[in-house]
Design an enzyme around this catalytic site. Structure first.
Site, short mmCIF file in Angstrom:
data_model
loop_
_atom_site.label_atom_id
_atom_site.label_comp_id
_atom_site.label_asym_id
_atom_site.label_seq_id
_atom_site.Cartn_x
_atom_site.Cartn_y
_atom_site.Cartn_z
N GLN A 1 -20.00 -37.25 -5.25
CA GLN A 1 -20.24 -38.69 -5.16
C GLN A 1 -21.11 -39.02 -3.95
OE1 GLN A 1 -17.13 -41.81 -5.82
NE2 GLN A 1 -16.99 -41.75 -3.60
N HIS B 1 -8.77 -43.29 3.57
CA HIS B 1 -9.56 -44.53 3.61
C HIS B 1 -9.60 -45.10 5.03
CE1 HIS B 1 -8.01 -44.71 -0.72
NE2 HIS B 1 -9.32 -44.67 -0.87
N SER C 1 -5.29 -41.03 -3.65
CA SER C 1 -4.46 -42.04 -4.35
C SER C 1 -3.79 -41.41 -5.56
CB SER C 1 -5.32 -43.22 -4.80
OG SER C 1 -6.12 -43.67 -3.73
N GLN D 1 -16.04 -36.94 2.46
CA GLN D 1 -16.44 -35.59 2.05
C GLN D 1 -15.60 -35.10 0.87
OE1 GLN D 1 -18.81 -33.44 3.10
NE2 GLN D 1 -18.04 -31.66 1.95
#
Ligand code: AMP
Length: 283
Positions: A157, A41, A190, A152
């Protein structure tokens, strides 16, 4: 001295902050996340900060992209730690709404990106990309960013969102940033937190399998079936793992590619213990 980071919990407050920045002629970058922030992130925040004078990070565990029995309830929500990470990265605003703020009492409108939502993860997570596209459309309408940043790692998505923005004439640019990996190659996620020590070791075989694909393609093997067979034989060695898919697809249409010609993607999803891990490389 940097400016103090703001936390916006409502749509009105984030809109006011962005409006003020735009009024000063600042370019606005948005990094949509579900929180439990990590170096992957942060790489998106850094890319945003490089190109934009005003960076908004959204932290929202979006209920509509989780299916029944998936990990919506247990998804980690370490908000205090996340805010610290954002502040260190020089983020200007964190938008952290509740599901009620985002969806109101009754939401009737959905964004569906046909075809691109169906293969790969779409086969195993029905409705997932409808939830993702809808929440991103909402975030884009709320924040009105000039640029939005995606990883990536979640390639389907990124492709779905790019297509949605193009098809619906959304006035923003979509930037896709490279996958950040652990030392052993595992894509940072995560959901890696769900893994036991043993499972975490086994998980490195996912990237090994993708590397094998790359090596074979570089050595001139063009036949996807031959490569996928080798990829699967590495994935089958993951103790306690279950392969959902290991495929070579066209990088634009996400349709199966029989041969490696032009831009293709090798993509993998594996269930391992309580986690579902995905990864991909561009060939
Ligand atoms: P998430 O919070 O998992 O929904 O991810 C938010 C954004 O971070 C998405 O655009 C992801 O693709 C991106 N992202 C997650 N993990 C990584 C990673 N290891 N490297 C680069 N981007 C990532």
């Amino acid at each position: 001295m940097g400016v103090i980071m703001k936390l916006a919990k409502t749509i009105e407050s984030v809109r006011t902050l962005v409006k003020a920045a735009k009024g000063k002629g600042k370019k606005v970058g948005l990094v949509p996340t579900m929180g439990a922030l990590h170096v992957g992130h942060v790489s998106l925040m850094e890319a945003a900060a490089k190109e934009c004078e005003f960076v908004v990070v959204s932290i929202f565990v979006n209920p509509t992209q989780f299916g029944p029995g998936e990990d919506f309830e247990k998804y980690p929500r370490p908000i205090e730690k996340d805010l610290e990470i954002c502040e260190k990265a020089g983020v200007d605003v964190v938008f952290n709404p509740t599901p009620e703020v985002m969806y109101g009492p009754e939401s009737l409108t959905w964004v569906t990106v046909d075809k691109l939502s169906e293969p790969l993860c779409g086969r195993f997570r029905p409705g997932h990309f409808r939830g993702v596209a809808t929440v991103c459309a909402k975030l884009f309408n709320i924040v009105l960013p000039d640029v939005a940043y995606f990883g990536q790692k979640d390639v389907q998505q990124a492709i779905v969102i790019k297509r949605m923005a193009a098809d619906l004439n959304m006035p923003l640019e979509i930037v896709v940033c490279p996958t950040v990996r652990e030392k052993d190659g595992l894509a940072v996620s995560s959901r890696n937190k769900y893994l036991s020590e043993q499972e975490r070791k086994e998980a490195a075989k996912i990237y090994k399998s993708l590397q094998k694909c790359r090596e074979m393609a570089e050595a001139g093997v063009m036949d996807s079936n031959e490569i996928v067979a080798q990829m699967r034989s590495i994935l089958q060695q993951i103790k306690g793992g279950r392969i959902e898919y290991a495929e070579i697809v066209d990088a634009e249409t996400l349709e199966n590619a029989d041969k490696i010609t032009g831009k293709t993607i090798a993509a993998i999803a594996v269930k391992l213990g309580p986690a579902r891990l995905i990864d991909n490389v561009l060939i």
